[in-house]
Design a protein around this motif. Structure first.
Motif, short mmCIF file in Angstrom:
data_model
loop_
_atom_site.label_atom_id
_atom_site.label_comp_id
_atom_site.label_asym_id
_atom_site.label_seq_id
_atom_site.Cartn_x
_atom_site.Cartn_y
_atom_site.Cartn_z
N THR A 22 0.82 -1.22 0.00
CA THR A 22 0.00 0.00 0.00
C THR A 22 0.86 1.27 0.00
OG1 THR A 22 -0.19 -0.24 2.38
CG2 THR A 22 -2.07 -0.99 1.09
N GLU A 23 2.14 1.09 -0.29
CA GLU A 23 3.00 2.28 -0.33
C GLU A 23 3.55 2.45 -1.75
OE1 GLU A 23 7.12 3.87 1.65
OE2 GLU A 23 6.13 2.17 2.58
N TYR A 24 4.25 1.41 -2.24
CA TYR A 24 4.82 1.47 -3.59
C TYR A 24 3.78 1.07 -4.63
CZ TYR A 24 9.43 1.95 -1.51
OH TYR A 24 10.51 2.40 -0.82
N VAL A 25 4.08 1.43 -5.87
CA VAL A 25 3.18 1.16 -6.98
C VAL A 25 3.94 0.39 -8.06
CG1 VAL A 25 1.99 2.29 -8.91
CG2 VAL A 25 1.77 3.20 -6.58
N ARG A 26 3.34 -0.65 -8.60
CA ARG A 26 3.95 -1.35 -9.74
C ARG A 26 3.56 -0.69 -11.04
NH1 ARG A 26 2.07 -4.81 -13.56
NH2 ARG A 26 3.67 -6.02 -14.59
N ALA A 27 2.26 -0.40 -11.19
CA ALA A 27 1.78 0.13 -12.46
C ALA A 27 0.53 0.96 -12.22
CB ALA A 27 1.46 -1.02 -13.41
N ALA A 28 0.42 2.05 -12.98
CA ALA A 28 -0.76 2.90 -12.86
C ALA A 28 -1.61 2.73 -14.11
CB ALA A 28 -0.33 4.36 -12.70
N GLU A 29 -2.90 2.98 -13.98
CA GLU A 29 -3.79 2.99 -15.16
C GLU A 29 -3.21 3.96 -16.19
OE1 GLU A 29 -6.62 1.58 -16.18
OE2 GLU A 29 -7.29 0.46 -14.43
N ASP A 65 7.06 -13.48 0.81
CA ASP A 65 7.61 -14.02 -0.43
C ASP A 65 7.42 -13.06 -1.59
OD1 ASP A 65 8.40 -16.66 0.55
OD2 ASP A 65 6.26 -16.88 0.93
N GLN A 66 6.28 -12.41 -1.62
CA GLN A 66 5.94 -11.53 -2.75
C GLN A 66 4.96 -10.47 -2.27
OE1 GLN A 66 4.69 -12.83 -6.58
NE2 GLN A 66 6.10 -14.56 -6.61
N VAL A 67 4.78 -9.45 -3.08
CA VAL A 67 3.77 -8.45 -2.76
C VAL A 67 2.55 -8.63 -3.66
CG1 VAL A 67 5.41 -6.75 -1.92
CG2 VAL A 67 4.72 -6.68 -4.30
N LEU A 68 1.42 -8.23 -3.12
CA LEU A 68 0.18 -8.15 -3.90
C LEU A 68 -0.02 -6.67 -4.18
CD1 LEU A 68 -2.58 -10.42 -2.32
CD2 LEU A 68 -2.02 -10.15 -4.72
N TRP A 69 0.09 -6.32 -5.46
CA TRP A 69 0.02 -4.90 -5.81
C TRP A 69 -1.43 -4.41 -5.76
CZ3 TRP A 69 4.58 -2.73 -5.85
CH2 TRP A 69 5.70 -3.47 -6.21
N THR A 70 -1.57 -3.15 -5.38
CA THR A 70 -2.89 -2.52 -5.38
C THR A 70 -2.88 -1.36 -6.37
OG1 THR A 70 -2.13 -1.24 -3.48
CG2 THR A 70 -3.53 -3.16 -3.02
N ASP A 71 -4.04 -0.79 -6.64
CA ASP A 71 -4.13 0.28 -7.64
C ASP A 71 -3.31 1.50 -7.21
OD1 ASP A 71 -6.51 0.86 -5.71
OD2 ASP A 71 -6.20 2.71 -6.82
N ALA A 72 -2.82 2.24 -8.20
CA ALA A 72 -1.88 3.33 -7.93
C ALA A 72 -2.53 4.54 -7.29
CB ALA A 72 -1.20 3.74 -9.24
N GLU A 130 -5.46 4.83 -5.19
CA GLU A 130 -5.99 4.79 -3.82
C GLU A 130 -5.46 3.62 -2.98
OE1 GLU A 130 -10.46 5.84 -3.81
OE2 GLU A 130 -10.10 4.81 -5.71
N HIS A 131 -4.72 2.73 -3.58
CA HIS A 131 -4.31 1.49 -2.91
C HIS A 131 -5.52 0.79 -2.31
CE1 HIS A 131 -0.06 2.13 -3.46
NE2 HIS A 131 -0.12 3.32 -2.88
N LYS A 132 -6.59 0.82 -3.06
CA LYS A 132 -7.86 0.30 -2.54
C LYS A 132 -8.23 -1.03 -3.20
CE LYS A 132 -12.66 1.86 -2.33
NZ LYS A 132 -13.59 2.90 -2.76
N THR A 137 -11.82 -5.12 -3.44
CA THR A 137 -11.13 -4.14 -2.58
C THR A 137 -10.35 -4.87 -1.50
OG1 THR A 137 -12.97 -3.91 -1.04
CG2 THR A 137 -12.95 -2.38 -2.92
N VAL A 138 -9.33 -4.18 -1.02
CA VAL A 138 -8.53 -4.73 0.08
C VAL A 138 -9.46 -4.96 1.29
CG1 VAL A 138 -6.61 -4.23 1.66
CG2 VAL A 138 -6.47 -3.51 -0.75
N GLU A 139 -10.37 -4.02 1.48
CA GLU A 139 -11.30 -4.10 2.61
C GLU A 139 -12.20 -5.34 2.50
OE1 GLU A 139 -13.71 -0.61 2.86
OE2 GLU A 139 -14.60 -1.22 4.78
#
Ligand SMILES: Cc1ncc(COP(=O)(O)O)c(C=O)c1O
Length: 354
Positions: free
Chosen positions: A181-188, A216-223, A225-227, A280-282
């Motif tokens: 929820t801090e770094y971003v892999r890819a944005a729309e 082991d790995q990260v699950l990326w969230t959207d750039a 809102e990290h939502k 959503t993460v929630e």
């Protein structure tokens, strides 16, 4: 379909095949004896050819080394039960390669160079396909910008290559994932849907930090809102939630995984309802805390299915239930393996049999 193409072959006089221990293969460590090359210059592709695997020479000012115009694919060839060899979902990989190239402003590779090149290379190096259960020849078509120039520009010259590597069964260790929820892999609007080198380089630091924290790995969230959940580092992510298979929908920020697509196509005929929808993460956290997530897994060419055993959401870790052969993810993994090895009918025509 482009017309058939003649691909001259130079066979190696020093096969390395006998040096390989097929029972102990590290993913991507060894390369098979041959490779394919084709150059693009003055707006046209030159003669593709197969030569012994070896080094290539590049000018230090090749544009790829500076501005990362580079795109690749990852696919597999299998030894079938009847002794034939098959390559899995060549069309889907080819189309994704074209989309990646377009996004990176690189020229399309003609269908005959890509497909016939793959087939010819695999037939020449078929002795490199491991006989071991779960073994395959991993195929890596890729393209790089080779024009010599330091100015920032779209390259006028390219090199297309296919190399391959024997890989063993992938005993995926159950994964401990961290929702990032801090770094971003890819944005729309960015390059997430393209299989371009830069996406991977940019993901290394957050992944390494997650590893240092024991994941082991990260699950990326959207750039923005990290939502919303996107995907994992080299896999799409899937859940069985309330008895339904759910996975994030395709967007410009996630890769259109061939394994994801294959699992979604097989799910209904295996009695599993499948949904592509925003998660959503929630929603995931609530479902995890209420025990409504029976399976979570990564889907990708390397492991096919990689079971997830825990997911950390904002520092709180949730355990997934243990699994056995009756779980959907294991059944679908086995089904895919049976199709690829010709043990069940290939009703969707996914295999290119050589
Ligand atoms: C970022 C990313 N997502 C998903 C995948 C899974 O795609 P596929 O099933 O086509 O291997 C990969 C692997 O290639 C990947 O690198």
């Amino acid at each position: 379909m482009t017309p058939p193409i003649d691909i001259p072959v130079g066979i190696t006089t020093h096969s390395r095949l006998s040096e390989i221990d097929f029972n102990n293969l590290e993913f991507g460590k060894h390369t098979a004896d041959h490779m394919l090359l084709a150059e693009y210059e003055n707006g046209a592709w030159g003669q593709p050819r197969i030569v012994p695997f070896g080094e290539i020479s590049l000018s230090p000012t090749s544009l790829v080394l500076h501005y990362a115009q580079t795109v690749f694919e990852g696919m597999k060839a299998f030894k079938m039960q009847d002794g034939n060899v098959s390559i899995f979902r060549v069309d889907k990989h080819y189309n994704r390669f074209l989309k990646s190239l377009e996004r990176m402003c690189m020229p399309a590779i003609p269908e005959n160079i890509f497909k016939e090149g793959l087939k010819k290379l695999v037939s020449i190096d078929k002795a490199w396909i491991p006989d071991t259960e779960g073994g395959a020849l991993y195929l890596r078509p890729f393209m790089i910008a080779t024009e010599q120039r330091l100015g920032v520009k779209v390259s006028d010259k390219y090199l297309f290559m296919i190399v391959s590597s024997p890989v063993g069964p992938y005993y995926a260790k159950p994964l401990n994932m961290k929702i990032e929820t801090e770094y971003v892999r890819a944005a729309e609007g960015g390059t997430g849907y393209a299989k371009c080198g830069g996406n991977y380089g940019a993901s290394f630091l957050p992944t390494q930090m997650a590893r240092q924290q024991g994941f082991d790995q990260v699950l990326w969230t959207d750039a923005k809102e990290h939502k919303y959940l996107d995907e994992a580092g080299t896999m799409n992510v899937m859940f069985v939630m309330d008895g339904v298979l759910a996975t994030p929908p395709l967007s410009t920020s996630i890769l259109d995984g061939v394994t994801r697509d294959s699992i979604l196509a097989l799910a209904p005929e295996m009695g599993m309802k499948a949904e592509q929808r925003r998660i959503t993460v929630e929603e995931l956290e609530t479902a995890l805390s209420e025990g409504r997530v029976s399976e979570a897994f990564g889907a990708g060419t390397a492991a096919v299915v990689a079971p997830i055993q825990s997911i950390s959401v904002n520092g709180k870790s949730y355990q997934l239930p243990s699994w056995n052969d009756d779980n959907f993810m294991i059944k679908v993994k086995n089904k895919l393996s049976d199709i690829r090895h010709g043990l069940v009918a290939d009703t969707k025509i996914w295999n290119t049999v050589i």
